[in-house]
Motif scaffolding. Structure first.
Motif, PDB file in Angstrom:
ATOM      1  N   ASN A   1       0.831  -1.210   0.000  1.00 32.61           N
ATOM      2  CA  ASN A   1       0.000   0.000   0.000  1.00 32.61           C
ATOM      3  C   ASN A   1       0.861   1.253   0.000  1.00 32.61           C
ATOM      4  O   ASN A   1       0.594   2.229  -0.723  1.00 32.61           O
ATOM      5  N   VAL A   2       1.930   1.238   0.837  1.00 34.53           N
ATOM      6  CA  VAL A   2       2.800   2.410   0.884  1.00 34.53           C
ATOM      7  C   VAL A   2       3.474   2.614  -0.469  1.00 34.53           C
ATOM      8  O   VAL A   2       3.624   3.744  -0.955  1.00 34.53           O
ATOM      9  N   ASN A   3       3.913   1.525  -1.087  1.00 38.96           N
ATOM     10  CA  ASN A   3       4.544   1.631  -2.405  1.00 38.96           C
ATOM     11  C   ASN A   3       3.582   2.232  -3.437  1.00 38.96           C
ATOM     12  O   ASN A   3       3.974   3.005  -4.302  1.00 38.96           O
ATOM     13  N   LYS A   4       2.312   1.826  -3.378  1.00 41.77           N
ATOM     14  CA  LYS A   4       1.314   2.392  -4.302  1.00 41.77           C
ATOM     15  C   LYS A   4       1.228   3.908  -4.119  1.00 41.77           C
ATOM     16  O   LYS A   4       1.125   4.673  -5.100  1.00 41.77           O
ATOM     17  N   ALA A   5       1.272   4.360  -2.844  1.00 43.98           N
ATOM     18  CA  ALA A   5       1.220   5.805  -2.586  1.00 43.98           C
ATOM     19  C   ALA A   5       2.462   6.493  -3.118  1.00 43.98           C
ATOM     20  O   ALA A   5       2.393   7.552  -3.752  1.00 43.98           O
ATOM     21  N   LEU A   6       3.680   5.864  -2.843  1.00 43.91           N
ATOM     22  CA  LEU A   6       4.926   6.478  -3.304  1.00 43.91           C
ATOM     23  C   LEU A   6       5.005   6.499  -4.820  1.00 43.91           C
ATOM     24  O   LEU A   6       5.499   7.458  -5.423  1.00 43.91           O
ATOM     25  N   HIS A   7       4.536   5.438  -5.483  1.00 36.65           N
ATOM     26  CA  HIS A   7       4.533   5.411  -6.949  1.00 36.65           C
ATOM     27  C   HIS A   7       3.633   6.514  -7.505  1.00 36.65           C
ATOM     28  O   HIS A   7       3.952   7.129  -8.543  1.00 36.65           O
ATOM     29  N   TYR A   8       2.505   6.748  -6.836  1.00 37.84           N
ATOM     30  CA  TYR A   8       1.615   7.821  -7.306  1.00 37.84           C
ATOM     31  C   TYR A   8       2.310   9.180  -7.211  1.00 37.84           C
ATOM     32  O   TYR A   8       2.235  10.014  -8.122  1.00 37.84           O
ATOM     33  N   ILE A   9       3.022   9.396  -6.068  1.00 42.96           N
ATOM     34  CA  ILE A   9       3.741  10.667  -5.906  1.00 42.96           C
ATOM     35  C   ILE A   9       4.778  10.811  -7.002  1.00 42.96           C
ATOM     36  O   ILE A   9       4.949  11.883  -7.607  1.00 42.96           O
ATOM     37  N   THR A  10       5.515   9.717  -7.287  1.00 45.61           N
ATOM     38  CA  THR A  10       6.523   9.756  -8.341  1.00 45.61           C
ATOM     39  C   THR A  10       5.893  10.069  -9.691  1.00 45.61           C
ATOM     40  O   THR A  10       6.471  10.787 -10.514  1.00 45.61           O
ATOM     41  N   SER A  11       4.660   9.552  -9.963  1.00 44.70           N
ATOM     42  CA  SER A  11       3.995   9.788 -11.252  1.00 44.70           C
ATOM     43  C   SER A  11       3.650  11.249 -11.460  1.00 44.70           C
ATOM     44  O   SER A  11       3.383  11.683 -12.588  1.00 44.70           O
ATOM     45  N   LYS A  12       3.676  12.048 -10.388  1.00 42.37           N
ATOM     46  CA  LYS A  12       3.361  13.470 -10.486  1.00 42.37           C
ATOM     47  C   LYS A  12       4.623  14.305 -10.681  1.00 42.37           C
ATOM     48  O   LYS A  12       4.622  15.524 -10.451  1.00 42.37           O
TER      49      LYS A  12
END
Length: 920
Positions: free
Chosen positions: A98-109
């Protein structure tokens, strides 16, 4: 030191996207416990300000984000986007996922996360967790803040400096010690909401009060949670910069949203004000059109009433009532009709300028409907006036014929008096032969006299017939009298024939006839009848309308007087016969009883009638002289009217032509043309006394019953219509220039552009009609640079010669039908086939200028609604002036979307309707 820096301030990629690199002094204080405490409180409050929108919150920032669920929820709330579906398991692997999903989303921005791993967040590493939250704050709360193309941090600082510049004791230079006294926070609040803080009572030496005041007010009235503690800020030498920036950015977003709402509200107010003004103009037009049509509806039946009057006086009163209508009642309505057209044109221009659809009046209230009704009114006027004059002529003729009928009937009735008794006498039964012969001769003379009266009886019958055909009001009385005369005439004929038969049966018994009496009777009867006819003619009334007619009567009268000497000789001869009879009677002592047995005519009667004839001759002379004088006066009135009409008529025509030239020529600016036209209008209005003077002369002519005028081709009706058209034309021309000014100013068209449009229009308006045909308009568009063949418009103003030549060759002198049809539907919506200059200007202004659109208005409402698809009545009342708020509420339909709440209003449909409907 490097390790500590990595933990507290993780490398987020190119930090210049957000804020400058920290200097060495900052890194030396990274482990300051006061800073960490401030960050924990501030970041926790910041996260909860967003999580509460989803109905949750956090208590411990490093513990509550360990499973990644609330972290993913936080990102969804602040971004408005859906992340990947989270894992619901409670194992460590599920949390890391779950944390990785959040960090990946931040990276996508576009954010580069360095040294921040999911394991550290799941393990509850406070420094890493705070660093991650700061990265999120930078990306979603601060990055987009930019003032005058500065970076995010510099932009936020510049915004604070500008907002607090007017306040004493406030000098914002950074995001740490500049805020310790609390005045900076209070100044930001007071600058945007002055009613919330009494800034004048604050003291720089009381930072605790200042800070608590700002924090309490922000939380209570601005919905900004307390992210800082006053004690921590005052008790720290250098407050944490990240905490201060996070809290200050909340002020920026709160107040920038208010600014957007204010801008949106202003746009909506402007659009609604235009719509309200246009609706009022529509209501005014409808009322004026209704009143004018109602007046026409009431007036036409009066003008179409052809109920004749029985007397000349009554018909003349009708004519006077009609004159009052033309002088007093109609002129104000002419002005109302002209004003109606001007109001209609002005309204359409305003609707076009505000990008609204054209106004379509109610059924039957179009300008064309009013014009058609007005045409019917003028047609009824013309017919009514012609009918009045014809009726007056008819009554005049009837009065003349009725008087003539009475005179002839009275003369005939006087002659027939006693004739039946005479014809029924039995005197021949006891008469001698000579008496019988005398009776027979007398009867023959009577038959001659009877035959002479046949013409008068026929005249009486003919006059009665004409009175019937002309619908004489007393025709029954005339018919009754005529019938009695005809019946009596038939009876006299029958009695005459009966007596003639009786006398012929006894003629053989009677042989002695007095030849002289017989000759007297034969000559006296025609002469007596001639004198009676002369008396009738001399007493006959006459009606003439010209000097030539009265001169004809005078000539005939002179000819009659020339016959009087011969008539006097005939009278002497007849009286000579009577004298011869008397001489014979005296000589031979004939017993004739002193009377002529063959006739009732005697010398005394002949002399009396002759004297009457001679008496009537000078009376007739005087009547002809008086009528001649009256006709001379009529001729003077004709010439007086003609002299003025022959000047006024051409003057009106000349002014109409000059107005036409002024409307198409270019001399100076539109304001110069408007000033010239208004001065021109003033000169025309000053000409009105000449029209009134001509009306006075026309009234004198009508009162004198003058029905024609050979000295002029202009009638008063021609002058009236021309004058009304002249006033209407100058008013319309002035209105067209005013609308051109209105169009120019509203669309930002320069005077040079306006002159260019007018020059192009005039160049192709070769017949100076003020309009362009379809082909002329097409050529005009090409000359202005419209490549219609390719369905595209080149708004360059003019084409170069070669470009224009190439355009024509490529077009083959024939524009694309689709594009040209589209343009013609705009400039000629009624398909009349011609394009006016106003329509041309409206099209060109629409092609060269921008206006508010439905999408812009809809976007403004969306701002007021806080990005919702609907808006509440309370929100409208809060953001808009009272009258315009209620205007929207009354017209907005309920919102029916799936996300609707009770009382929600549909602002999208309303925005579209503002530009698609004219009768909201």
């Amino acid at each position: 030191v490097v390790g500590i820096h990595r933990l507290n301030y993780p490398n987020t990629g190119d930090e210049n996207d957000y804020m400058p690199q920290e200097d060495d002094w900052d890194r030396d204080m990274l482990l300051d416990p006061a800073w960490e405490k401030q960050q924990r409180k501030t970041f926790t409050a910041w996260c909860n300000s967003h999580l509460r929108k989803a109905g949750t919150q956090i208590e411990n920032i490093e513990e509550d984000f360990r499973d990644g669920l609330k972290l993913m929820l936080l990102l969804e709330v602040i971004s408005g986007e859906r992340l990947a579906k989270p894992e619901r398991g409670k194992m460590r692997v599920h949390k890391i996922s779950n944390v990785n999903k959040a960090l990946h989303y931040i990276t996508s921005k576009g954010v580069k996360l360095v040294s921040i791993g999911a394991e550290e967040i799941v393990d509850g590493n406070a420094k890493m967790t705070l660093g991650m939250i700061w990265t999120i704050i930078l990306r979603f709360a601060i990055q987009d803040i930019s003032v005058e193309e500065t970076s995010a941090k510099e932009g936020l600082l510049l915004w604070c400096q500008r907002k607090t510049a007017p306040y004493k004791n406030v000098n914002i230079q950074n995001f740490h010690i500049s805020w310790k006294d609390g005045l900076g926070f209070c100044a930001l609040i007071h600058r945007h909401r002055p009613e919330l803080i009494d800034y004048g009572k604050l003291r720089k030496d009381d930072p605790m009060t200042n800070l608590n005041t700002a924090f309490d007010v922000a939380e209570k009235y601005l919905d900004i949670p307390k992210m800082l503690d006053a004690e921590d800020i005052v008790g720290t030498a250098r407050p944490d910069e990240k905490a201060i920036m996070t809290y200050v950015s909340s002020f920026y977003h709160a107040f920038s949203g208010a600014q957007k709402a204010e801008t949106a509200a202003n746009r909506i107010c402007k659009v609604l004000a235009v719509n309200q003004e246009n609706e009022q103009l529509m209501e005014d037009y409808e009322k004026l059109a209704s009143d004018l049509l109602e007046w026409i509806r009431r007036t036409i039946p009066w003008l179409e009433n052809r109920a004749p009057e029985n007397t000349m006086l009554a018909m003349q009163q009708k004519l006077e009532d009609f004159r009052d209508y033309r002088r007093q009642h109609k002129p104000p309505k002419v002005q109302e009709k002209c004003q109606l057209e001007i109001n209609f044109n002005t309204l359409q221009t305003k609707l076009r300028l505000s990008n609204r659809p054209a106004f379509m009046p109610s059924e039957g209230k179009m300008v064309s409907d009013v014009s058609n009704a007005w045409g019917g009114l003028e047609g009824a006027e013309k017919g009514y006036e012609e009918w009045l004059l014809n009726e007056i002529r008819r009554l005049e003729r009837l009065d003349h014929l009725a008087e003539k009928f009475r005179q002839k009937a009275a003369t005939h009735e006087a002659w027939t008096e006693g004739k039946e008794e005479m014809l029924q006498a039995r005197d021949f039964e006891t008469a001698s032969l000579s008496e019988i012969k005398a009776l027979l001769k007398k009867h023959e003379a009577f038959e001659s006299d009877l035959a002479a009266h046949q013409d008068r009886v026929e005249q009486i019958a003919a006059i009665a017939q004409e009175l019937n055909e002309l619908d004489y009001y007393d025709s029954p009385s005339v018919n009754s009298r005529c019938q009695r005369i005809c019946d009596r005439w038939d009876a006299l004929g029958a009695l005459t024939q009966k007596r003639s038969d009786a006398l012929q049966r006894t003629e053989k018994l009677l042989e002695t006839i007095d030849e002289l009496y017989l000759e007297f009777a034969k000559r006296a009867a025609p002469f007596n009848n001639w004198m009676e006819g002369a008396m009738e003619d001399l007493q006959d009334t006459f009606i003439v309308h010209t000097i030539e007619e009265i001169q004809g009567l005078s000539t005939a009268h002179e000819q009659f007087k020339a016959t009087l000497p011969d008539a006097d000789k005939e009278r002497g001869a007849i009286l000579g016969i009577h004298n011869e009879i008397a001489k014979i009677v005296a000589t031979y002592h004939v017993n004739m009883a002193g009377t002529n047995p063959y006739t009732t005519i005697n010398p005394q009667g002949i002399n009396a009638k002759w004297d009457k004839v001679r008496q009537l001759v000078p009376q007739r002379d005087q009547a002809l002289i008086e009528e001649h004088a009256r006709q001379q006066n009529n001729e003077r009135l004709r010439r007086q009217f003609a002299n003025q009409a022959n000047v006024i008529g051409p003057w009106i025509q000349t002014k109409m032509e000059e107005i036409g030239r002024i409307s198409i020529e270019m001399h100076g600016t539109l304001e110069d043309q408007l000033t010239h036209l208004r001065q021109y209008e003033k000169n025309i209005v000053n000409y009105k006394p000449k029209i009134d003077q001509l009306e006075g002369d026309h009234q004198l002519i009508q009162e004198a019953l003058i029905f024609d005028n050979k000295h002029t081709n202009y009638t008063m009706e021609h002058i009236r219509v021309g004058w009304e058209q002249l006033l209407t034309t100058i008013a319309r021309t002035i209105n067209e220039i005013e609308n051109q000014i209105l169009t120019r100013d509203a669309k930002g068209i320069s005077q040079d552009q306006m002159n260019e449009f007018r020059a192009s229009f005039n160049h192709f308006d070769r017949d100076h009609s003020g309009t362009l045909g379809a082909e002329e308009f097409k050529a005009c568009l090409i000359s202005l640079g419209f490549d219609i063949a390719n369905d595209a418009q080149k708004k360059t103003g003019m084409m170069e010669a070669e470009d224009f030549k190439t355009c024509l060759i490529s077009l083959g002198y024939n524009m694309g039908e689709a594009e040209f049809s589209r343009i013609m539907s705009i400039v000629d919506p009624n398909r009349v086939g011609v394009v006016t200059f106003q329509a041309f200007i409206d099209f060109m202004s629409r092609e060269t200028a921008d206006t508010d659109t439905a999408d812009q208005v809809m976007a403004s409402f969306k701002v007021l609604a806080g990005d919702k698809n609907f808006i509440m009545a309370d929100e409208l009342r809060r953001e808009l002036p009272p009258d315009q708020a209620e205007y929207c509420i009354a017209r907005m339909a309920p919102y029916s979307g799936t996300d609707a709440v009770p009382g929600a209003l549909d602002y999208m449909s309303f925005s579209t309707a503002l530009y698609g409907e004219s009768d909201l």
